[in-house]
Write a protein that holds these residues in place. Sequence first.
Motif, PDB file in Angstrom:
ATOM      1  N   CYS A 232       0.853  -1.425  -0.019  1.00  0.00           N
ATOM      2  CA  CYS A 232       0.065  -0.121   0.056  1.00  0.00           C
ATOM      3  C   CYS A 232       0.845   1.238  -0.048  1.00  0.00           C
ATOM      4  N   ASP A 233       1.992   1.160   0.738  1.00  0.00           N
ATOM      5  CA  ASP A 233       2.823   2.278   0.816  1.00  0.00           C
ATOM      6  C   ASP A 233       3.627   2.856  -0.398  1.00  0.00           C
ATOM      7  N   ASP A 234       4.243   1.729  -1.071  1.00  0.00           N
ATOM      8  CA  ASP A 234       5.127   1.987  -1.900  1.00  0.00           C
ATOM      9  C   ASP A 234       4.836   1.870  -3.430  1.00  0.00           C
ATOM     10  N   PRO A 235       4.544   2.716  -4.267  1.00  0.00           N
ATOM     11  CA  PRO A 235       3.945   2.349  -5.682  1.00  0.00           C
ATOM     12  C   PRO A 235       4.745   1.294  -6.398  1.00  0.00           C
ATOM     13  N   ASN A 236       6.001   1.323  -5.853  1.00  0.00           N
ATOM     14  CA  ASN A 236       6.944   0.379  -6.947  1.00  0.00           C
ATOM     15  C   ASN A 236       7.077  -0.925  -6.456  1.00  0.00           C
ATOM     16  N   ALA A 237       6.404  -1.285  -5.052  1.00  0.00           N
ATOM     17  CA  ALA A 237       6.523  -2.467  -4.661  1.00  0.00           C
ATOM     18  C   ALA A 237       5.818  -3.660  -5.354  1.00  0.00           C
ATOM     19  N   MET A 238       6.255  -3.928  -6.684  1.00  0.00           N
ATOM     20  CA  MET A 238       5.520  -4.839  -7.455  1.00  0.00           C
ATOM     21  C   MET A 238       5.482  -6.349  -6.850  1.00  0.00           C
ATOM     22  N   GLU A 239       6.549  -6.616  -6.370  1.00  0.00           N
ATOM     23  CA  GLU A 239       6.380  -8.041  -5.804  1.00  0.00           C
ATOM     24  C   GLU A 239       5.322  -8.001  -4.659  1.00  0.00           C
ATOM     25  N   GLU A 240       5.308  -7.212  -3.926  1.00  0.00           N
ATOM     26  CA  GLU A 240       4.382  -7.106  -2.642  1.00  0.00           C
ATOM     27  C   GLU A 240       2.902  -6.920  -3.164  1.00  0.00           C
ATOM     28  N   LYS A 241       2.718  -6.118  -4.285  1.00  0.00           N
ATOM     29  CA  LYS A 241       1.389  -5.943  -4.906  1.00  0.00           C
ATOM     30  C   LYS A 241       0.829  -7.345  -5.386  1.00  0.00           C
ATOM     31  N   ASN A 242       1.867  -7.946  -6.094  1.00  0.00           N
ATOM     32  CA  ASN A 242       1.473  -9.292  -6.927  1.00  0.00           C
ATOM     33  C   ASN A 242       1.087 -10.021  -5.864  1.00  0.00           C
ATOM     34  N   TRP A 326      -1.934 -11.875  19.779  1.00  0.00           N
ATOM     35  CA  TRP A 326      -0.927 -11.358  18.503  1.00  0.00           C
ATOM     36  C   TRP A 326      -1.555 -11.241  17.476  1.00  0.00           C
ATOM     37  N   MET A 327      -2.564 -12.221  17.160  1.00  0.00           N
ATOM     38  CA  MET A 327      -2.938 -11.981  15.668  1.00  0.00           C
ATOM     39  C   MET A 327      -3.975 -10.657  15.665  1.00  0.00           C
ATOM     40  N   ILE A 328      -4.505 -10.544  16.763  1.00  0.00           N
ATOM     41  CA  ILE A 328      -5.906  -9.551  16.725  1.00  0.00           C
ATOM     42  C   ILE A 328      -5.033  -8.168  16.985  1.00  0.00           C
ATOM     43  N   ALA A 329      -3.975  -8.214  17.467  1.00  0.00           N
ATOM     44  CA  ALA A 329      -2.911  -7.122  17.630  1.00  0.00           C
ATOM     45  C   ALA A 329      -2.639  -6.499  16.375  1.00  0.00           C
ATOM     46  N   ARG A 330      -2.074  -7.704  15.686  1.00  0.00           N
ATOM     47  CA  ARG A 330      -1.524  -7.346  14.242  1.00  0.00           C
ATOM     48  C   ARG A 330      -2.587  -6.930  13.240  1.00  0.00           C
ATOM     49  N   MET A 331      -3.627  -7.352  13.361  1.00  0.00           N
ATOM     50  CA  MET A 331      -4.716  -6.831  12.440  1.00  0.00           C
ATOM     51  C   MET A 331      -5.054  -5.206  12.842  1.00  0.00           C
ATOM     52  N   GLU A 332      -5.255  -5.067  14.109  1.00  0.00           N
ATOM     53  CA  GLU A 332      -5.402  -3.638  14.557  1.00  0.00           C
ATOM     54  C   GLU A 332      -4.222  -2.642  14.083  1.00  0.00           C
ATOM     55  N   ALA A 333      -3.063  -3.162  14.413  1.00  0.00           N
ATOM     56  CA  ALA A 333      -1.846  -2.464  13.804  1.00  0.00           C
ATOM     57  C   ALA A 333      -1.865  -2.270  12.263  1.00  0.00           C
ATOM     58  N   ILE A 334      -2.408  -3.040  11.616  1.00  0.00           N
ATOM     59  CA  ILE A 334      -2.413  -2.913  10.097  1.00  0.00           C
ATOM     60  C   ILE A 334      -3.400  -1.898   9.763  1.00  0.00           C
ATOM     61  N   VAL A 335      -4.474  -1.980  10.487  1.00  0.00           N
ATOM     62  CA  VAL A 335      -5.665  -0.942  10.048  1.00  0.00           C
ATOM     63  C   VAL A 335      -5.247   0.439  10.593  1.00  0.00           C
ATOM     64  N   LYS A 336      -4.404   0.456  11.664  1.00  0.00           N
ATOM     65  CA  LYS A 336      -4.055   1.856  12.147  1.00  0.00           C
ATOM     66  C   LYS A 336      -3.273   2.378  11.288  1.00  0.00           C
ATOM     67  N   HIS A 337      -1.792   1.448  10.848  1.00  0.00           N
ATOM     68  CA  HIS A 337      -0.908   2.046  10.019  1.00  0.00           C
ATOM     69  C   HIS A 337      -1.557   2.450   8.732  1.00  0.00           C
ATOM     70  N   LEU A 338      -2.394   1.900   8.059  1.00  0.00           N
ATOM     71  CA  LEU A 338      -3.005   2.207   6.700  1.00  0.00           C
ATOM     72  C   LEU A 338      -3.921   3.213   6.962  1.00  0.00           C
ATOM     73  N   GLU A 339      -4.159   3.869   8.261  1.00  0.00           N
ATOM     74  CA  GLU A 339      -5.040   5.044   8.591  1.00  0.00           C
ATOM     75  C   GLU A 339      -6.563   4.822   7.960  1.00  0.00           C
ATOM     76  N   ILE A 340      -7.185   3.514   8.082  1.00  0.00           N
ATOM     77  CA  ILE A 340      -8.244   3.366   7.780  1.00  0.00           C
ATOM     78  C   ILE A 340      -9.350   3.785   9.019  1.00  0.00           C
ATOM     79  N   PRO A 341     -10.612   4.410   8.716  1.00  0.00           N
ATOM     80  CA  PRO A 341     -11.166   4.830   9.856  1.00  0.00           C
ATOM     81  C   PRO A 341     -11.697   3.688  10.824  1.00  0.00           C
ATOM     82  N   THR A 342     -11.664   3.885  12.242  1.00  0.00           N
ATOM     83  CA  THR A 342     -12.139   2.905  13.142  1.00  0.00           C
ATOM     84  C   THR A 342     -13.429   3.309  13.754  1.00  0.00           C
ATOM     85  N   SER A 343     -13.772   4.502  13.586  1.00  0.00           N
ATOM     86  CA  SER A 343     -15.072   5.007  14.173  1.00  0.00           C
ATOM     87  C   SER A 343     -16.249   5.488  13.227  1.00  0.00           C
ATOM     88  N   LEU A 344     -17.603   5.283  13.386  1.00  0.00           N
ATOM     89  CA  LEU A 344     -18.668   5.595  12.846  1.00  0.00           C
ATOM     90  C   LEU A 344     -18.796   6.973  12.865  1.00  0.00           C
TER      91      LEU A 344
END
Length: 388
Positions: A232-242, A326-344
């Motif tokens: 998501c962060d790097d437009p040139n990260a073609m491997e990761e996008k793939n 750990w799994m739930i915290a990792r999911m939360e960290a991803i949502v936070k890092h990607l700045e997706i809204p968490t509140s209605l």
Amino acid sequence: MLTKYSLKMPRAVFGGENSMDNIAEIIQKLNAKKVAMFTDKGLRKLGLFDMPEAVVKASGVEYYVLDDLPAEPSYMAVQAVVDEFKKSGADLIVACGGGSVMDAAKLASILVTDEYGVKELLDNPGMAQKCVPIVLIPTTAGTGAEVTPNAIVGVPERELKIGIVNENMIADYVILDARLIKNLPRKIAAATGVDALAHCIECFTSNKANPFSDMYALEGCDLILNNIEKACDDPNAMEEKNRMQMAAYYGGLAITASGTTAVHALSYPLGGKYHIAHGVSNAMLLAPVMRFNAEDPSVKERLAMAYDRCCHEAERVSTVEEKAAWMIARMEAIVKHLEIPTSLKEFNVPAEDLESLVESGMQVTRLLVNNMRKVTADDARAIYTQIL
Ligand SMILES: NC(=O)c1ccc[n+]([C@@H]2O[C@H](COP(=O)([O-])OP(=O)(O)OC[C@H]3O[C@@H](n4cnc5c(N)ncnc54)[C@H](O)[C@@H]3O)[C@@H](O)[C@H]2O)c1
Ligand SMILES: [Zn+2]
């Protein structure tokens, strides 16, 4: 007793270098005379539709373009496109777009009839047969709609989104071309990527989980947890996008073999009533629902299994409890890092709407029955309250 499983898939999937060129072979193989190409106006403006269009044009076949489709359309908007398509007499569909475009094209592929339309399929989804073969080319990574038998439409009078499931909507061919998601705006890449994560983790912790869905769900989860931020962060990260594109596809296969659970169920009213993007509403609910589900020992155990497969950190945790956390915290960290809204609140949803949300969410029994931990109206209220 032996575990039951079944998985229906497209005839072929083409990925990697020059995968778009396979459209020409498909046209030839099916001896198609006229191709209906589905996309949306935004993608056309961005020039993304040029790639598949150039291949179809070069093949010399007659074709025309249907691009008049809003994002996350209502069943009426889809019916309008289906009606336009029916007039065409096209004998092959090539759809290039996100879930909205692909779902509309999938419905068109089973609705070349005047006897019934999208509205009738809401109540009786199984009655339609495949009429026209279909090639799906996703531009988000994503919904996995390129591989599922589902199409999701808005139903304004019920303030809900409804999933129509009919195996005749499984694509004949799929083309995964990472160039299409290279410049996907970060916001859309983030929401659609977390949607794919939700597909994998929900299907893995679903009552319908089985060895087939587990294989795809775990592989998809591993790919997403370890690539989504860079993709998501790097437009040139073609491997990761793939890898994200493959993971979204695996998530779709996991849905086809298993089924999503309470995250998607409670998310439908947020899309149906407030038009919050599908990936965003799932991202908001992912951690709250997973925390609720993890109270069930079977879910906790499964989250720990996902940890064993997906966590590649040198520092390991050891108990089932810690692994699930750990799994739930990792999911939360991803949502936070990607700045997706968490509140209605960010969508101006008033607190007074809580009861109507609970009522609508509890109607999505098709998915709630898949949830390992039973969800009561009180539980749904407590979950929605966390994101109000
Ligand atoms: N059928 C299924 O199995 C399934 C599964 C999950 C979700 N869905 C449905 O899919 C829809 C959501 O699909 P989506 O999340 O893929 O988004 P989308 O198709 O609604 O597209 C969102 C926006 O992104 C733009 N866009 C798409 N690709 C782009 C690109 N490469 N670059 C720039 N802009 C791009 C589109 O033009 C649109 O404006 C919802 O209706 C959802 O309910 C279906
Ligand atoms: Zn989804």
